[in-house]
Design a protein around this motif. Structure first.
Motif, PDB file in Angstrom:
ATOM      1  N   GLN A 140       0.751  -0.991  -0.291  1.00  0.00           N
ATOM      2  CA  GLN A 140       0.098  -0.045   0.081  1.00  0.00           C
ATOM      3  C   GLN A 140       0.902   1.393   0.070  1.00  0.00           C
ATOM      4  OE1 GLN A 140      -1.750  -0.798   3.767  1.00  0.00           O
ATOM      5  NE2 GLN A 140      -2.867  -2.584   2.975  1.00  0.00           N
ATOM      6  N   HIS A 141       2.056   1.111   0.666  1.00  0.00           N
ATOM      7  CA  HIS A 141       2.652   2.451   1.067  1.00  0.00           C
ATOM      8  C   HIS A 141       4.205   2.377   0.773  1.00  0.00           C
ATOM      9  CE1 HIS A 141      -1.092   4.253   2.722  1.00  0.00           C
ATOM     10  NE2 HIS A 141      -1.021   3.333   3.598  1.00  0.00           N
ATOM     11  N   GLY A 142       4.787   1.311   0.451  1.00  0.00           N
ATOM     12  CA  GLY A 142       6.011   1.123   0.299  1.00  0.00           C
ATOM     13  C   GLY A 142       6.828   1.864  -0.854  1.00  0.00           C
ATOM     14  N   ASP A 143       7.992   2.644  -0.627  1.00  0.00           N
ATOM     15  CA  ASP A 143       8.946   3.226  -1.764  1.00  0.00           C
ATOM     16  C   ASP A 143       7.751   4.530  -2.115  1.00  0.00           C
ATOM     17  OD1 ASP A 143      11.113   3.656  -2.901  1.00  0.00           O
ATOM     18  OD2 ASP A 143      10.344   2.902  -4.776  1.00  0.00           O
ATOM     19  N   LEU A 144       6.784   4.968  -1.519  1.00  0.00           N
ATOM     20  CA  LEU A 144       5.826   5.865  -1.832  1.00  0.00           C
ATOM     21  C   LEU A 144       5.915   7.256  -1.035  1.00  0.00           C
ATOM     22  CD1 LEU A 144       3.536   6.408  -3.846  1.00  0.00           C
ATOM     23  CD2 LEU A 144       2.012   5.328  -2.291  1.00  0.00           C
ATOM     24  N   ILE A 145       6.694   8.175  -1.791  1.00  0.00           N
ATOM     25  CA  ILE A 145       6.753   9.735  -1.160  1.00  0.00           C
ATOM     26  C   ILE A 145       5.917  10.429  -2.183  1.00  0.00           C
ATOM     27  CG2 ILE A 145       8.152  11.473  -0.560  1.00  0.00           C
ATOM     28  CD1 ILE A 145       8.151   9.131   1.460  1.00  0.00           C
ATOM     29  N   VAL A 146       4.840  11.279  -1.814  1.00  0.00           N
ATOM     30  CA  VAL A 146       4.187  12.058  -2.757  1.00  0.00           C
ATOM     31  C   VAL A 146       4.484  13.580  -2.163  1.00  0.00           C
ATOM     32  CG1 VAL A 146       1.904  12.662  -3.571  1.00  0.00           C
ATOM     33  CG2 VAL A 146       2.568  10.446  -3.001  1.00  0.00           C
ATOM     34  N   ASN A 147       4.584  14.397  -3.047  1.00  0.00           N
ATOM     35  CA  ASN A 147       4.632  15.845  -2.654  1.00  0.00           C
ATOM     36  C   ASN A 147       3.022  16.405  -3.147  1.00  0.00           C
ATOM     37  OD1 ASN A 147       5.648  18.725  -2.301  1.00  0.00           O
ATOM     38  ND2 ASN A 147       6.580  18.668  -4.443  1.00  0.00           N
ATOM     39  N   GLY A 148       2.577  16.792  -2.209  1.00  0.00           N
ATOM     40  CA  GLY A 148       1.338  17.166  -2.178  1.00  0.00           C
ATOM     41  C   GLY A 148       0.343  17.384  -0.938  1.00  0.00           C
ATOM     42  N   ASP A 149      -0.797  17.991  -1.048  1.00  0.00           N
ATOM     43  CA  ASP A 149      -1.495  18.171   0.227  1.00  0.00           C
ATOM     44  C   ASP A 149      -2.044  16.793   0.822  1.00  0.00           C
ATOM     45  OD1 ASP A 149      -3.769  17.597  -1.316  1.00  0.00           O
ATOM     46  OD2 ASP A 149      -4.234  19.664  -1.745  1.00  0.00           O
ATOM     47  N   TYR A 150      -2.781  16.921   1.865  1.00  0.00           N
ATOM     48  CA  TYR A 150      -3.338  15.850   2.558  1.00  0.00           C
ATOM     49  C   TYR A 150      -4.148  14.946   1.434  1.00  0.00           C
ATOM     50  CZ  TYR A 150      -6.358  13.266   5.590  1.00  0.00           C
ATOM     51  OH  TYR A 150      -7.091  12.303   6.507  1.00  0.00           O
ATOM     52  N   GLU A 151      -4.998  15.645   0.995  1.00  0.00           N
ATOM     53  CA  GLU A 151      -5.965  14.760  -0.054  1.00  0.00           C
ATOM     54  C   GLU A 151      -5.186  14.016  -1.047  1.00  0.00           C
ATOM     55  OE1 GLU A 151      -9.754  14.995  -3.055  1.00  0.00           O
ATOM     56  OE2 GLU A 151      -9.092  16.785  -1.813  1.00  0.00           O
ATOM     57  N   GLN A 152      -3.990  14.579  -1.643  1.00  0.00           N
ATOM     58  CA  GLN A 152      -3.277  14.324  -2.851  1.00  0.00           C
ATOM     59  C   GLN A 152      -2.484  13.034  -2.289  1.00  0.00           C
ATOM     60  OE1 GLN A 152      -1.632  17.921  -3.787  1.00  0.00           O
ATOM     61  NE2 GLN A 152      -2.803  18.313  -5.685  1.00  0.00           N
ATOM     62  N   ARG A 153      -1.794  13.188  -1.242  1.00  0.00           N
ATOM     63  CA  ARG A 153      -1.101  12.146  -0.623  1.00  0.00           C
ATOM     64  C   ARG A 153      -1.800  10.905  -0.318  1.00  0.00           C
ATOM     65  NH1 ARG A 153       0.281  13.292   3.907  1.00  0.00           N
ATOM     66  NH2 ARG A 153      -0.359  15.435   4.211  1.00  0.00           N
ATOM     67  N   ASN A 154      -3.122  11.008   0.232  1.00  0.00           N
ATOM     68  CA  ASN A 154      -3.891  10.010   0.402  1.00  0.00           C
ATOM     69  C   ASN A 154      -4.425   9.125  -0.737  1.00  0.00           C
ATOM     70  OD1 ASN A 154      -4.048   9.504   3.324  1.00  0.00           O
ATOM     71  ND2 ASN A 154      -4.640  11.886   3.342  1.00  0.00           N
ATOM     72  N   ARG A 155      -4.795  10.031  -1.773  1.00  0.00           N
ATOM     73  CA  ARG A 155      -5.083   9.494  -2.896  1.00  0.00           C
ATOM     74  C   ARG A 155      -4.268   8.779  -3.781  1.00  0.00           C
ATOM     75  NH1 ARG A 155      -9.540  11.600  -5.617  1.00  0.00           N
ATOM     76  NH2 ARG A 155      -8.500  11.517  -7.773  1.00  0.00           N
ATOM     77  N   ALA A 156      -2.930   8.720  -3.341  1.00  0.00           N
ATOM     78  CA  ALA A 156      -2.026   7.884  -4.137  1.00  0.00           C
ATOM     79  C   ALA A 156      -1.596   6.643  -3.308  1.00  0.00           C
ATOM     80  CB  ALA A 156      -0.690   8.709  -3.987  1.00  0.00           C
TER      81      ALA A 156
ATOM     82  N   PRO B 255      13.267   6.689  -2.129  1.00  0.00           N
ATOM     83  CA  PRO B 255      12.227   6.735  -2.952  1.00  0.00           C
ATOM     84  C   PRO B 255      11.811   8.018  -3.802  1.00  0.00           C
ATOM     85  CG  PRO B 255      11.432   6.078  -0.538  1.00  0.00           C
ATOM     86  CD  PRO B 255      13.002   6.309  -0.584  1.00  0.00           C
ATOM     87  N   GLU B 256      11.375   7.869  -5.050  1.00  0.00           N
ATOM     88  CA  GLU B 256      11.478   9.340  -5.841  1.00  0.00           C
ATOM     89  C   GLU B 256      10.196   9.957  -5.371  1.00  0.00           C
ATOM     90  OE1 GLU B 256      10.776   9.926 -10.569  1.00  0.00           O
ATOM     91  OE2 GLU B 256      11.160   7.974 -10.027  1.00  0.00           O
ATOM     92  N   VAL B 257      10.487  11.151  -5.214  1.00  0.00           N
ATOM     93  CA  VAL B 257       9.225  11.872  -4.733  1.00  0.00           C
ATOM     94  C   VAL B 257       8.398  12.055  -5.821  1.00  0.00           C
ATOM     95  CG1 VAL B 257       8.569  14.245  -3.942  1.00  0.00           C
ATOM     96  CG2 VAL B 257      10.628  13.132  -3.042  1.00  0.00           C
ATOM     97  N   GLN B 258       7.001  11.697  -5.692  1.00  0.00           N
ATOM     98  CA  GLN B 258       6.223  11.602  -6.872  1.00  0.00           C
ATOM     99  C   GLN B 258       5.234  13.084  -6.642  1.00  0.00           C
ATOM    100  OE1 GLN B 258       3.814   8.255  -7.022  1.00  0.00           O
ATOM    101  NE2 GLN B 258       5.556   6.881  -6.613  1.00  0.00           N
ATOM    102  N   ALA B 259       5.070  13.582  -7.808  1.00  0.00           N
ATOM    103  CA  ALA B 259       4.485  14.815  -7.748  1.00  0.00           C
ATOM    104  C   ALA B 259       2.817  14.577  -8.084  1.00  0.00           C
ATOM    105  CB  ALA B 259       4.643  15.755  -9.111  1.00  0.00           C
ATOM    106  N   ALA B 260       1.760  14.955  -6.924  1.00  0.00           N
ATOM    107  CA  ALA B 260       0.439  14.772  -6.965  1.00  0.00           C
ATOM    108  C   ALA B 260      -0.086  15.176  -8.362  1.00  0.00           C
ATOM    109  CB  ALA B 260      -0.276  15.297  -5.812  1.00  0.00           C
ATOM    110  N   ASP B 261      -0.935  14.432  -8.462  1.00  0.00           N
ATOM    111  CA  ASP B 261      -2.004  14.882  -9.649  1.00  0.00           C
ATOM    112  C   ASP B 261      -2.606  16.135  -9.597  1.00  0.00           C
ATOM    113  OD1 ASP B 261      -1.022  12.767 -11.196  1.00  0.00           O
ATOM    114  OD2 ASP B 261      -2.877  11.508 -10.746  1.00  0.00           O
TER     115      ASP B 261
END
Length: 301
Positions: free
Chosen positions: A209-225, A295-301
């Motif tokens: 669900q979460h391994g190797d997953l870093i998201v650059n975004g707000d609360y909603e964007q991070r959770n949606r990833a 982990p590569e920082v992913q940009a949120a949609d």
């Protein structure tokens, strides 16, 4: 949205699972030496099922009692009892899980990153290696160390938890020895194997669900990833069976945490464009953890 969207009678019908697992886990630990004495292969199968299946169920129901999803249950008490049965300090889980929901898929999530971002590449690789092969029996002590810095952490509660955990495992083990001819060393080896295999499986469920997953975004964007496991193929079906479908629609737990969706798959729509991985994709996640810089920082949609 909240659990009120599920009929209360359906929620209350979940209560029997909590009492069943509370009784079944110590019974399994007591019976395991008897199975081991009869046949080593049978004991190995017994550890996988019902062993790891019960362990992950116990862990998930502990999590769900923390969220107080089922009305009419003494959720706070059940949460603590399940934590002690899993040989963990409930207060550590409580503080870490608050952080997990607030900071999911970021380095501020102390449930996944108890020391934040590890800058040293070799230490980071070693940390990932140990969590992949040891699972919760490594990550839980690390989380303990991380949470001990929390201002609400109580050393007295921690010591009390250790005493209760030891009382549980010693009393259960003593009963197991009393009804079998197994010696204490063999019993300890069996119990270490049981807790390692269960903690390993539940941690890999979390890594799906979460391994190797870093998201650059707000609360909603991070959770949606948050990732979900595609229920296609034999390996995915086995994994979802042993982990009680927790990764099937896990994004709902983060985008709508008040909703008790796990026992009711397909009942609620997922967010637009949910992230799915197949069982065949998961080794790539582990590979990235083992060999990548971080982990590569992913940009949120």
């Amino acid at each position: 949205m909240s659990t009120a969207l599920i009929e209360e009678n359906l929620l209350r019908r979940q209560a029997w699972k909590y009492w069943l697992v509370m009784a079944a886990w110590p019974v399994f630990l007591i019976l395991l030496p008897l199975v081991y004495e009869k046949n080593l292969f049978a004991a190995t199968i017994f550890i996988v099922f019902p062993g790891t299946w019960l362990f992950t169920w116990l862990a998930l129901l502990m999590h769900e009692s923390w969220h107080k999803y089922v009305p009419g249950l003494p959720n706070r008490g059940i949460f603590h009892v399940f934590g002690w049965m899993l040989l963990m300090d409930p207060q550590v889980y409580h503080l870490a899980h608050i952080s997990h929901h607030k900071h999911a898929n970021s380095y501020s999530d102390i449930e996944f990153y108890p020391f934040g971002r590890i800058h040293n590449r070799n230490i980071r690789r070693l940390y990932h290696l140990l969590q992949i092969f040891l699972g919760g029996i490594f990550t839980q002590p690390m989380m303990n160390l991380g949470v001990m810095r929390h201002p609400q952490f109580s050393s007295l509660k921690g010591l009390a938890s250790v005493f209760i955990q030891l009382s549980f495992i010693v009393s259960t083990g003593s009963l197991a020895i009393a009804i079998s001819s197994i010696n204490p060393v063999e019993l300890v080896m069996l119990y270490v194997l049981v807790y390692w295999s269960g903690a390993l499986l539940i941690h890999h469920n979390q890594l799906v669900q979460h391994g190797d997953l870093i998201v650059n975004g707000d609360y909603e964007q991070r959770n949606r990833a948050t990732r979900n496991l595609n229920p296609s193929g034999l390996m995915a079906h086995i994994f979802l069976f042993l982990t009680h479908n927790d990764a099937l629609e896990h994004v709902l737990h983060h985008t709508r945490p008040g909703l008790y969706n796990r026992p009711f798959p397909g009942k609620f729509p997922l967010p637009d464009k949910p992230v799915y991985i197949n069982a065949a994709d998961y080794p790539r996640v582990l590979y990235q953890m083992l060999v990548d810089v971080e982990p590569e920082v992913q940009a949120a949609d």
